[in-house]
Design a protein around this motif. Structure first.
Motif, mmCIF file in Angstrom:
data_model
loop_
_atom_site.group_PDB
_atom_site.id
_atom_site.type_symbol
_atom_site.label_atom_id
_atom_site.label_comp_id
_atom_site.label_asym_id
_atom_site.label_seq_id
_atom_site.Cartn_x
_atom_site.Cartn_y
_atom_site.Cartn_z
ATOM 1 N N PHE A 34 0.827 -1.350 -0.042
ATOM 2 C CA PHE A 34 -0.087 0.068 -0.027
ATOM 3 C C PHE A 34 0.714 1.223 -0.076
ATOM 4 C CE2 PHE A 34 -2.284 -3.489 2.076
ATOM 5 C CZ PHE A 34 -3.381 -3.672 1.471
ATOM 6 N N PRO A 35 0.316 2.392 -0.441
ATOM 7 C CA PRO A 35 0.988 3.493 -0.395
ATOM 8 C C PRO A 35 1.778 3.809 0.975
ATOM 9 C CG PRO A 35 -1.039 3.927 -1.702
ATOM 10 C CD PRO A 35 -0.890 2.615 -0.901
ATOM 11 N N GLU A 36 2.971 4.250 1.132
ATOM 12 C CA GLU A 36 3.529 4.505 2.402
ATOM 13 C C GLU A 36 2.777 5.650 3.098
ATOM 14 O OE1 GLU A 36 6.385 3.322 3.936
ATOM 15 O OE2 GLU A 36 6.849 1.739 2.474
ATOM 16 N N THR A 37 2.720 5.390 4.586
ATOM 17 C CA THR A 37 2.175 6.497 5.279
ATOM 18 C C THR A 37 3.286 6.973 5.914
ATOM 19 O OG1 THR A 37 1.793 4.653 6.859
ATOM 20 C CG2 THR A 37 -0.217 5.811 5.850
ATOM 21 N N PRO A 38 3.216 8.570 6.248
ATOM 22 C CA PRO A 38 4.412 8.918 7.174
ATOM 23 C C PRO A 38 4.268 8.275 8.407
ATOM 24 C CG PRO A 38 2.699 10.435 6.510
ATOM 25 C CD PRO A 38 2.139 9.307 5.872
ATOM 26 N N GLY A 39 5.445 8.406 9.031
ATOM 27 C CA GLY A 39 5.579 7.685 10.438
ATOM 28 C C GLY A 39 6.090 6.295 10.246
ATOM 29 N N GLY A 40 5.908 5.645 9.358
ATOM 30 C CA GLY A 40 6.607 4.223 9.036
ATOM 31 C C GLY A 40 6.157 3.262 9.596
ATOM 32 N N VAL A 41 6.063 3.143 11.042
ATOM 33 C CA VAL A 41 5.756 1.990 11.379
ATOM 34 C C VAL A 41 4.577 1.418 11.616
ATOM 35 C CG1 VAL A 41 6.143 0.675 14.005
ATOM 36 C CG2 VAL A 41 7.953 2.210 13.019
ATOM 37 N N ALA A 42 4.050 0.283 11.229
ATOM 38 C CA ALA A 42 2.673 -0.138 11.143
ATOM 39 C C ALA A 42 2.088 -0.607 12.466
ATOM 40 C CB ALA A 42 2.520 -1.578 10.254
ATOM 41 N N ASN A 43 2.729 -1.423 13.383
ATOM 42 C CA ASN A 43 1.836 -2.174 14.368
ATOM 43 C C ASN A 43 2.999 -1.655 15.828
ATOM 44 O OD1 ASN A 43 1.634 -4.588 12.162
ATOM 45 N ND2 ASN A 43 0.035 -3.150 12.995
ATOM 46 N N SER A 67 -11.713 6.320 -2.117
ATOM 47 C CA SER A 67 -11.552 5.628 -3.145
ATOM 48 C C SER A 67 -10.176 5.005 -3.470
ATOM 49 C CB SER A 67 -12.103 6.215 -4.507
ATOM 50 O OG SER A 67 -11.012 7.394 -4.666
ATOM 51 N N GLY A 68 -9.204 5.703 -2.769
ATOM 52 C CA GLY A 68 -7.967 5.230 -2.981
ATOM 53 C C GLY A 68 -7.587 3.867 -2.040
ATOM 54 N N MET A 69 -6.375 3.532 -1.802
ATOM 55 C CA MET A 69 -5.882 2.541 -0.821
ATOM 56 C C MET A 69 -4.999 3.170 0.303
ATOM 57 S SD MET A 69 -7.848 -0.340 -1.209
ATOM 58 C CE MET A 69 -7.087 -1.724 -0.718
ATOM 59 N N GLN A 70 -5.224 4.270 0.695
ATOM 60 C CA GLN A 70 -4.460 4.921 1.468
ATOM 61 C C GLN A 70 -4.655 4.301 3.005
ATOM 62 O OE1 GLN A 70 -2.649 7.173 -0.093
ATOM 63 N NE2 GLN A 70 -1.175 7.380 1.564
ATOM 64 N N MET A 71 -3.385 4.091 3.461
ATOM 65 C CA MET A 71 -3.594 3.469 5.144
ATOM 66 C C MET A 71 -3.484 4.657 6.147
ATOM 67 S SD MET A 71 -1.141 0.230 5.166
ATOM 68 C CE MET A 71 0.340 1.225 4.934
ATOM 69 N N GLN A 72 -4.042 4.361 7.281
ATOM 70 C CA GLN A 72 -3.837 5.355 8.416
ATOM 71 C C GLN A 72 -3.811 4.324 9.594
ATOM 72 O OE1 GLN A 72 -6.521 8.463 8.456
ATOM 73 N NE2 GLN A 72 -6.276 8.471 10.674
#
Ligand code: NAP
Length: 488
Positions: free
Chosen positions: A363-372, A395-400
């Motif tokens: 998925f498109p990278e999110t700022p901050g980097g660490v997922a979990n 509509s996108g596949m942006q993560m947060q």
């Protein structure tokens, strides 16, 4: 009041507090005992004997308790009739621990055939004298228990001396070395979280975990305790005990049972697996700080060197950050970052477990980097939060990043006792699991001593940090070097 319970011995309880007029007794021990009484965990037959050197009659002593202790009970928990009943349990015994005859007076005041719990809330330098004299006065029997406050000694040698001397009079099963962090609901819950569920434990290891952070930040300065603090410092006062105990709970292998020795054996293995620091490691992987004048809680506050009774040449650290390693298969190459300080931006204690990111960035990278991250907050509020990635609506596949918040308050609509209350009840009921065994304590000093001595050899002054800040910049550099940040 609800129903009462008795000590596991079935005997009436005499709780004898040395340092009974001191800060800890007034702020924590008596309020905790009141709460235990309020909730039916102390029999009305209990007697609490506070000792100290000052000359007080009972009325003056009770007035002192009223003035210095009562305000530490939350108004929602205060009930005048219960408080009056609690005060009936209290007595004052004038006693100088250096004076043998004073112990005869204590022997007269304590009931024959009672379950005696001696709470040593004095400087550790008095522990040996107290235990010797208690024994000489015939106050130590097979039912007696002794609670030892931290820090227990100031290095391995003094801790061994105290343990040897206390051990002459009390069996190990009668000795309760207290670390109140082990009494916190959330810390005990961490064991349930890890070993009562099957989903976390397979992930709880390298390489799934990339780092562990443990922070115990205090907003207060040393205030009137500078005399004690200057010969102690943050490493002895906080890291050697509280932070290492938290590290043990995070890093230990599953115990075979909840029996005290099964749990303590596993913690001991962690302490013995801590990598020893060479001088080069100390220079590279530790940061010492000392606060200077700054602003805390909207108020200008003095620096450490301006506090009363701090020597003009003091190099005592009020802040420590370091990178530790647990050299086991499970924790290979996982850094454990420990940090503690006084006069920090705010009071906050937490453990942060940072998991490694998925191997492929789909998925498109999110700022901050660490997922979990699993964040276990201990102070000021207790909470457990799991940070996970979720799709942003659209509509996108942006993560947060979002938080799964384990809301224990609403899940369990019941009172959560304070750490001191819970641990005092454990002592009365003879439950040793959440107290340190002798070998654990000595293993912790064996690890801490070379670091403290190494600082002496290096002879550097601690880095200055402004009161009300987040500590010296070198502490941020320590993590940045490895690609991490402190999670506030
Ligand atoms: P404190 O306020 O200085 O109290 C210590 C008490 O020891 C004094 O009230 C003093 O009582 C008594 N004492 C000193 N010499 C004595 C003697 N010769 N005979 C009899 N009593 C004597 O210290 P504290 O802050 O309560 O701390 C007590 C212990 O708990 C220390 O080991 C500390 O490291 C530990 N601790 C404290 C805190 C805290 O928040 N305060 C937290 C964790 C652990 P009199 O002057 O009345 O004789």
């Amino acid at each position: 009041m609800t129903s009462t319970t008795v000590p596991d011995t079935g005997l009436p309880l005499d709780m004898i507090i040395f340092g009974g007029m001191g800060d800890l007794a007034m702020r924590k021990l008596l309020p905790a005992l009141y709460m235990a009484y309020l909730h039916g965990n102390l029999e009305p037959t209990t007697r609490i004997l506070s000792t100290g050197r000052q000359q007080f009659d009972r009325a003056a002593y009770l007035a002192h308790v009223e003035e210095h202790s009562r305000s530490f009970i939350a108004s929602t928990n205060f009930d005048q009739r219960t408080w009056d009943g609690f005060l009936q349990l209290l007595e004052y015994v004038r006693l100088d621990v250096q004076a043998a005859p004073d112990f005869s007076a204590l022997a007269q005041a304590s009931r024959a055939g009672a379950q005696r719990v001696f709470y040593l809330s004095t400087a550790p330098s008095l522990f040996i004298t107290i235990c010797d004299k208690l024994s000489d006065a015939g106050l130590v029997d097979k039912n007696a228990r002794v609670v030892l406050e931290k820090p227990l000694g100031r290095d391995l040698a003094s801790a061994v001396d105290i343990n040897e001397a206390v051990g002459k009079h009390f069996a190990e099963s009668q000795i309760y070395r207290i670390d109140h962090y082990l009494g916190k609901e959330t810390v005990q819950n961490l064991m349930v979280l890890r070993f009562g569920n099957s989903i976390l434990e397979p992930l709880w290891r390298a390489p799934n975990i990339s780092s562990v952070q443990i922070t115990v930040a205090e907003e207060v300065g040393v205030g009137s305790r500078a005399g004690f603090y200057d010969s102690t410092g943050a490493m002895r006062d906080m890291v050697q005990n509280h932070l290492l105990q938290l590290l043990c709970i995070v890093a230990m292998e599953p115990p075979t049972s909840l029996a005290p020795d099964a749990v303590r054996d596993e913690k001991l293995k962690v302490l013995r697996s801590l990598r020893r620091f060479s001088l080069a490691d100390i220079a590279r992987d530790t940061v010492r700080g000392q606060y200077v004048r700054g602003v805390s809680g909207n108020e200008e506050v003095p620096g450490y060197m301006e506090e009363p009774n701090v020597p003009a040449d003091s190099k005592t650290e009020t802040f420590v950050a370091l990178r530790a390693h647990v050299d086991t298969w499970r924790w290979s190459k996982v850094p454990f970052y420990l940090r503690t300080g006084k006069r920090m931006e705010r009071r906050s204690s937490k453990i942060v477990i940072e998991f490694t990111n998925p191997p492929f960035p789909l998925f498109p990278e999110t700022p901050g980097g660490v997922a979990n991250r699993l964040v276990i907050e201990l102070q000021p509020e207790e909470a457990i939060k799991l940070q996970i990635m979720a799709k942003q609506p659209g509509s996108g596949m942006q993560m947060q990043q979002v938080e799964l918040n384990l809301d224990l308050q609403s899940a369990f609509q019941q009172r959560r006792a304070e750490a001191y209350e819970r641990l005092l009840i454990d002592v009365v009921r003879g439950r040793l699991t959440h107290f340190m065994r002798r070998d654990e304590l000595e293993a912790a000093w064996s690890w801490a001593d070379p670091i403290i001595n190494g600082w002496g050899v290096l002879g550097e002054k601690p880095d200055a940090y402004a009161a009300g800040s987040r500590g010296p910049s070198a502490s941020f550099a320590l993590l940045a070097r490895d690609g991490f940040n402190w999670i506030e």
